[in-house]
Design a protein around this motif. Structure first.
Motif, PDB file in Angstrom:
ATOM      1  N   GLN A  44       0.842  -1.190   0.000  1.00  0.00           N
ATOM      2  CA  GLN A  44       0.000   0.000   0.000  1.00  0.00           C
ATOM      3  C   GLN A  44       0.879   1.243   0.000  1.00  0.00           C
ATOM      4  OE1 GLN A  44      -2.550  -0.884   3.453  1.00  0.00           O
ATOM      5  NE2 GLN A  44      -4.283  -0.949   2.045  1.00  0.00           N
ATOM      6  N   GLY A  45       0.587   2.171  -0.902  1.00  0.00           N
ATOM      7  CA  GLY A  45       1.394   3.371  -1.034  1.00  0.00           C
ATOM      8  C   GLY A  45       0.858   4.535  -0.228  1.00  0.00           C
ATOM      9  N   LEU A  68      13.071   0.143  -2.920  1.00  0.00           N
ATOM     10  CA  LEU A  68      13.243   1.579  -2.694  1.00  0.00           C
ATOM     11  C   LEU A  68      11.898   2.217  -2.374  1.00  0.00           C
ATOM     12  CD1 LEU A  68      15.870   2.642  -5.397  1.00  0.00           C
ATOM     13  CD2 LEU A  68      16.179   2.461  -2.921  1.00  0.00           C
ATOM     14  N   MET A  69      11.216   1.608  -1.428  1.00  0.00           N
ATOM     15  CA  MET A  69       9.909   2.087  -0.980  1.00  0.00           C
ATOM     16  C   MET A  69       9.867   1.928   0.522  1.00  0.00           C
ATOM     17  SD  MET A  69       6.259   0.704  -2.404  1.00  0.00           S
ATOM     18  CE  MET A  69       4.726   1.572  -2.101  1.00  0.00           C
ATOM     19  N   GLY A  70       9.738   3.021   1.253  1.00  0.00           N
ATOM     20  CA  GLY A  70       9.798   2.908   2.702  1.00  0.00           C
ATOM     21  C   GLY A  70       9.034   4.004   3.408  1.00  0.00           C
ATOM     22  N   ALA A  71       8.863   3.814   4.712  1.00  0.00           N
ATOM     23  CA  ALA A  71       8.158   4.799   5.525  1.00  0.00           C
ATOM     24  C   ALA A  71       8.579   4.667   6.971  1.00  0.00           C
ATOM     25  CB  ALA A  71       6.647   4.608   5.404  1.00  0.00           C
ATOM     26  N   LEU A  72       8.414   5.755   7.703  1.00  0.00           N
ATOM     27  CA  LEU A  72       8.568   5.736   9.155  1.00  0.00           C
ATOM     28  C   LEU A  72       7.308   6.335   9.762  1.00  0.00           C
ATOM     29  CD1 LEU A  72       9.367   8.913  10.115  1.00  0.00           C
ATOM     30  CD2 LEU A  72      11.519   8.231   9.040  1.00  0.00           C
ATOM     31  N   GLU A  73       6.878   5.745  10.858  1.00  0.00           N
ATOM     32  CA  GLU A  73       5.654   6.183  11.521  1.00  0.00           C
ATOM     33  C   GLU A  73       6.001   6.903  12.816  1.00  0.00           C
ATOM     34  OE1 GLU A  73       1.441   4.253  13.132  1.00  0.00           O
ATOM     35  OE2 GLU A  73       2.442   3.460  11.339  1.00  0.00           O
ATOM     36  N   VAL A 129       9.727  15.043   1.091  1.00  0.00           N
ATOM     37  CA  VAL A 129       9.169  13.737   1.443  1.00  0.00           C
ATOM     38  C   VAL A 129       7.653  13.838   1.325  1.00  0.00           C
ATOM     39  CG1 VAL A 129      11.084  13.039   2.921  1.00  0.00           C
ATOM     40  CG2 VAL A 129       9.183  14.356   3.905  1.00  0.00           C
ATOM     41  N   ARG A 130       6.956  12.794   1.698  1.00  0.00           N
ATOM     42  CA  ARG A 130       5.488  12.807   1.709  1.00  0.00           C
ATOM     43  C   ARG A 130       5.030  12.556   3.134  1.00  0.00           C
ATOM     44  NH1 ARG A 130       1.504  11.107  -2.155  1.00  0.00           N
ATOM     45  NH2 ARG A 130      -0.551  11.624  -1.298  1.00  0.00           N
ATOM     46  N   SER A 131       4.181  13.434   3.631  1.00  0.00           N
ATOM     47  CA  SER A 131       3.584  13.262   4.949  1.00  0.00           C
ATOM     48  C   SER A 131       2.182  12.696   4.767  1.00  0.00           C
ATOM     49  CB  SER A 131       3.529  14.607   5.685  1.00  0.00           C
ATOM     50  OG  SER A 131       2.785  14.489   6.876  1.00  0.00           O
ATOM     51  N   ILE A 132       1.965  11.466   5.245  1.00  0.00           N
ATOM     52  CA  ILE A 132       0.655  10.816   5.189  1.00  0.00           C
ATOM     53  C   ILE A 132       0.172  10.725   6.628  1.00  0.00           C
ATOM     54  CG2 ILE A 132      -0.608   8.772   4.445  1.00  0.00           C
ATOM     55  CD1 ILE A 132       1.838   8.178   2.599  1.00  0.00           C
ATOM     56  N   GLY A 133      -0.498  11.766   7.078  1.00  0.00           N
ATOM     57  CA  GLY A 133      -0.773  11.863   8.503  1.00  0.00           C
ATOM     58  C   GLY A 133       0.554  11.948   9.233  1.00  0.00           C
ATOM     59  N   ASP A 134       0.800  11.033  10.159  1.00  0.00           N
ATOM     60  CA  ASP A 134       2.067  11.005  10.885  1.00  0.00           C
ATOM     61  C   ASP A 134       3.003   9.921  10.353  1.00  0.00           C
ATOM     62  OD1 ASP A 134       1.352  13.156  12.380  1.00  0.00           O
ATOM     63  OD2 ASP A 134       0.859  12.041  14.201  1.00  0.00           O
ATOM     64  N   THR A 135       2.807   9.534   9.107  1.00  0.00           N
ATOM     65  CA  THR A 135       3.740   8.640   8.428  1.00  0.00           C
ATOM     66  C   THR A 135       4.516   9.435   7.381  1.00  0.00           C
ATOM     67  OG1 THR A 135       2.415   6.649   8.742  1.00  0.00           O
ATOM     68  CG2 THR A 135       3.920   6.645   6.884  1.00  0.00           C
ATOM     69  N   ALA A 186       6.821   9.110   4.097  1.00  0.00           N
ATOM     70  CA  ALA A 186       7.105   8.135   3.039  1.00  0.00           C
ATOM     71  C   ALA A 186       8.307   8.553   2.202  1.00  0.00           C
ATOM     72  CB  ALA A 186       5.883   7.962   2.150  1.00  0.00           C
ATOM     73  N   PHE A 187       9.001   7.526   1.681  1.00  0.00           N
ATOM     74  CA  PHE A 187      10.170   7.716   0.813  1.00  0.00           C
ATOM     75  C   PHE A 187      10.061   6.767  -0.381  1.00  0.00           C
ATOM     76  CE2 PHE A 187      11.313   8.288   5.237  1.00  0.00           C
ATOM     77  CZ  PHE A 187      12.089   9.430   5.276  1.00  0.00           C
TER      78      PHE A 187
END
Length: 460
Positions: free
Chosen positions: A228-229, A379-384, A416-422, A424-425
């Motif tokens: 899921q992106g 090369l798809m990642g995220a930090l919450e 970067v992309r902010s998805i709420g408090d996530t 994404a890279f």
């Protein structure tokens, strides 16, 4: 805020309604104006450089100045700048691209239908599945199941498939017949003592329960991104798709793989379906198909899906669906050149080479006081971002923790992309190890700034 009269920023605020933007806030703050790009970097109108850690919108896989794609577009513009594909018309770029995609497909496919965006592609999926079941005399088998926080586009039908919070309120969506099953985010929704495999079993059980409640004779298809992106870069738990697909086969429900973000090397395989073990009946793709230099998307289908559609068009006299720009020859030519570059430069091999460094640096940020989970593939990642690492408790949305980190990143020259408090890279696939280090060095500083801002706000 006032803007210099007749400046680009002032004219933007005066005339431009932006997608995915708070229009009233935009009137106050105005735009970030990007003027040019080079490799993994973009430059604003003041000349400031940014690492584009999202490849634009998950899509500029070859970076921002690939000359071969410019030349491919120019050459095709000079030869045949436009023609359609209605009523038995064709052109070589469209033919060649359809053949190439069928040969590259993760499972045997039969035909390709071209559109101009991922949203159009998934909207087309809905219509073709309905057409397919009508042709088979199964007029009640029309419902689609997607997932909470799944993202599949913004047309009326594709936005109904989408399960993210901002896409339904205000638009009277979703339409009837579009259902959303559980989100397979193990970190957030796994129960105490539950293994990933047990969690995956529970997710499959939730899907089966929904199919039975709706009536298997009414459920046509299940659509899912391999990873899921826009829902937060959610990596499926172990055995998830194996168990999901067993349920789909049991009730004769089509498996649709939405490869709009995951396709063309992003996850370390050419298709995300190969990474997570999906055997799709239908596959949609877009974005990196042309490195997003020009808009083009595609829907691939197996022969089992194609044959009833073909018979339906014979019975009705025509397949009454298509777009002015389906397989636009310039877009198709650029897509073909993009695929050639992927092969000649072994982009998938490059992703596999640099992904360990990407994931190492990503996971190292898990030690930061703000970070509850790091997750990714290829090369798809995220930090919450969380308020409490031990309990996984999130921040109050009013704190805007993710937005603070996003803004701090931009100050350090990182988009970067902010998805709420996530956060994404998904950087361009051409990124190298030193640029990966630069990217995560900047993100570390941004997290420190966000933490300081949050502490200051709490103390006030």
């Amino acid at each position: 805020m006032s803007f210099q009269p007749n400046s680009p920023a002032a004219r933007d605020v005066a005339y431009f309604l932006h997608p995915y933007t708070n229009a009233k806030a935009h009137e106050e703050h105005g735009p970030m104006i990007i003027e040019r790009g080079e490799g993994v970097y973009v430059y604003d109108d003041s000349g400031k450089a940014y690492i584009e850690a999202m490849a634009g919108l998950w899509c500029a896989s070859l970076g921002f100045n690939e000359k071969r794609l410019v030349k491919a577009a120019t050459a095709q513009m000079e030869k045949l700048p436009y023609y359609h594909t209605f009523a038995h018309k064709a052109h070589l770029p469209g033919i060649d691209l359809a053949e190439k995609l069928v040969k590259l497909a993760p499972v045997p496919m039969s035909k390709v239908f071209f559109c101009s965006s991922g949203s159009e592609a998934n909207d087309t999926v809905v219509k073709l599945v309905w057409y397919y079941n009508n042709a088979r005399g199964r007029h009640a088998k029309k419902k689609f199941i997607s997932r909470i926080k799944g993202y599949h586009g913004v047309t009326v039908a594709s936005a109904s498939l989408t399960g993210t919070p901002v896409n339904h309120p205000g638009f009277d969506l979703p339409l009837p017949g579009f259902k959303h099953t559980s989100n397979p985010h193990y970190y957030r929704f796994g129960q105490a003592g539950e293994s990933e495999e047990q969690f995956a079993t529970r997710m499959a059980d939730d899907l089966e329960k929904m199919i039975l409640e709706e009536g298997p004779e009414t459920v046509a298809a299940f659509i899912a991104e391999p990873i899921q992106g826009a829902g937060g870069v959610i990596v499926p738990p172990k055995t998830y798709f194996e168990k999901i697909q067993a349920v789909l086969k049991k009730y004769d429900v089509l498996m649709v793989a939405d490869e709009v973000i995951c396709g063309f090397g992003r996850t370390g395989n050419f298709w995300g379906s190969q990474t997570v073990g999906i055997q799709p009946d239908i596959l949609s793709c877009a974005k990196a198909l042309s490195s997003s230099y020009l808009p083009i998307s595609a829907v691939l289908m197996t022969d089992e899906v194609y044959q009833p559609i073909a018979q339906g068009s014979a019975d009705l006299g025509v397949l009454g669906h298509g777009y002015t720009y389906s397989a636009h020859p310039v877009c198709a030519a650029v897509a073909l050149e993009t695929l050639k570059i992927y092969e000649e430069r072994d982009i998938v091999g490059h992703v596999r080479t640099v992904a360990p460094r990407f994931l190492e640096r990503l996971h190292a940020l898990g030690d930061h006081p703000l970070v509850g989970e790091t997750r990714g593939r290829g090369l798809m990642g995220a930090l919450e971002i969380v308020a409490d690492k031990a309990t996984k408790a999130p921040f109050d949305p009013k704190a805007g923790a993710g937005a603070l980190a996003y803004k701090a990143a931009a100050e350090h020259g990182l988009i970067v992309r902010s998805i709420g408090d996530t956060i994404a890279f998904t950087p361009p696939l051409i990124i190298n190890n030193s640029q990966i280090d630069e990217m995560f060095d900047k993100m570390g500083k941004a997290l420190d700034d966000a933490l300081a801002a949050l502490k200051k706000a709490q103390a006030a």
